[in-house]
Design an enzyme around this catalytic site. Structure first.
Site, mmCIF file in Angstrom:
data_model
loop_
_atom_site.group_PDB
_atom_site.id
_atom_site.type_symbol
_atom_site.label_atom_id
_atom_site.label_comp_id
_atom_site.label_asym_id
_atom_site.label_seq_id
_atom_site.Cartn_x
_atom_site.Cartn_y
_atom_site.Cartn_z
ATOM 1 C CE LYS A 105 67.375 147.611 71.010
ATOM 2 N NZ LYS A 105 68.610 148.388 71.174
ATOM 3 C CD GLN A 152 69.912 149.631 74.434
ATOM 4 O OE1 GLN A 152 69.975 148.780 73.542
ATOM 5 N NE2 GLN A 152 69.140 150.693 74.332
ATOM 6 C CG ASP A 211 73.182 148.834 67.823
ATOM 7 O OD1 ASP A 211 71.960 148.901 67.607
ATOM 8 O OD2 ASP A 211 73.677 148.721 68.963
HETATM 9 N N1 GUN Z 1 70.327 153.370 72.858
HETATM 10 C C1 GUN Z 1 69.310 154.024 72.252
HETATM 11 N N2 GUN Z 1 69.077 153.499 71.031
HETATM 12 C C2 GUN Z 1 69.961 152.504 70.854
HETATM 13 C C3 GUN Z 1 70.200 151.585 69.792
HETATM 14 O O1 GUN Z 1 69.558 151.593 68.727
HETATM 15 N N3 GUN Z 1 71.205 150.681 70.029
HETATM 16 C C4 GUN Z 1 71.944 150.675 71.159
HETATM 17 N N4 GUN Z 1 72.913 149.787 71.264
HETATM 18 N N5 GUN Z 1 71.736 151.512 72.161
HETATM 19 C C5 GUN Z 1 70.757 152.418 72.003
#
Ligand code: GUN
Length: 290
Positions: free
Chosen positions: A52, A96, A119
């Site tokens: 990311k 995350q 998100d």
């Molecule tokens: N864990 C798995 N997918 C995601 C996501 O799209 N965002 C976040 N913050 N954690 C995740």
């Protein structure tokens, strides 16, 4: 059978975002800034978060990775969230998931200011999604919508079956596919662990979206000939023959299901890159919503 090439579409989106960033900077405006918070040492989560951050840098965003030890208390993490909520330099941020067991994920999700929740996990943004109001769409479902749009997959009036009802993928996906929008207007069935006769239902799917979190769960006998299959799963399977020590599998038995599908997403290179692209699109949007 045609591959829904998430990697290629994500590259196109990155290109478009990079151009917008140049325009923003030329107008003398602030560089979009995304912050990612990671708690603990989970290898897969680290890989995703690093990706990311790298993608953000590639499009000209400012991006910051905040790494916190898994010994951090819930209160300390909530303080960090509050700090980011109030930092004017930060346009959007993510924490995350999953978090260590001693931290309540729901509390953390609720603490994120909706206007910075790139998100799209906060109830305010989920409510906005349902009502079709401006807000952030959850990154993975929004990425899948974008993929279907760019491959011009007809969705109107089709039967869409979603496997898995998680808050971050299955449930919002079912809502997006049923909305009265360009990609949408499906008759949606949301299936889960208590669903009976699952394969009878999945065999009705023109579009099958699999987010159950079990490696190779969907086999060819569960899929209708000519279906569009979207595989959200990603699993690290130990494999000594690989340099990394693992290979990646999705929720779908790829080879046998691909042979029956009209379109299918590979793992890796399908949904994953789109999740990151949507996160960056949300960060651009964060500037407009401010
Ligand atoms: N864990 C798995 N997918 C995601 C996501 O799209 N965002 C976040 N913050 N954690 C995740």
């Amino acid at each position: 059978m045609e591959i829904l090439d998430g990697k290629k579409i994500a590259a196109e989106i990155r290109e478009e975002i990079a151009q917008k960033v140049v325009e923003i900077k030329n107008q003398g405006k602030k560089t979009p800034h995304l912050v990612a918070v990671i708690v603990g040492n989970d290898g897969a989560s680290r890989t995703y978060v690093n990706s990311k951050v790298k993608n953000c840098e590639a499009v000209g965003f400012k991006s910051t990775l905040i790494e916190l030890p898994d010994t951090i208390s819930e209160a300390e993490l909530l303080n960090k969230v509050d700090e980011l909520n109030n930092d004017d330099d930060v346009d959007g941020f993510i924490v995350q998931l999953p978090l260590p067991k001693h931290i309540d994920e729901e509390k953390v999700t609720l603490a994120v200011k909706p206007a910075k929740d790139v998100d799209g996990f906060h109830p305010e943004n989920l409510g906005r999604m349902i009502l079709g109001l401006p807000g952030f769409l959850p990154a993975t479902p929004a990425g899948i919508v974008e993929l279907l749009k760019r491959y011009k997959i007809e969705t109107s009036g089709k039967n869409c079956v979603v496997i898995g009802r998680s808050h971050i993928v299955g449930t919002p996906m079912s809502i997006l596919m049923s909305r009265n929008t360009e990609v949408g207007n499906c008759t949606v069935t949301l299936t889960h662990s208590r669903t009976q006769n699952l394969s009878e239902i999945t065999k009705q799917a023109d579009i099958l979206i699999v987010a159950i979190g079990k490696p190779e769960f969907v086999s060819a006998d569960m899929v209708k000939e000519g279906a569009v299959v979207v595989d959200v799963g990603i699993h690290r399977i130990p494999d000594d023959s690989k340099k990394s020590g693992f290979r990646l599998l999705g929720d779908v038995k790829y080879d046998e299901v691909a042979a029956k599908s009209s379109y299918i997403t590979p793992v890796p290179g399908g949904v994953g890159p789109l999740t990151i692209a949507s996160l960056m699109l949300n960060t651009l949007k964060a500037i407009d919503l401010k």
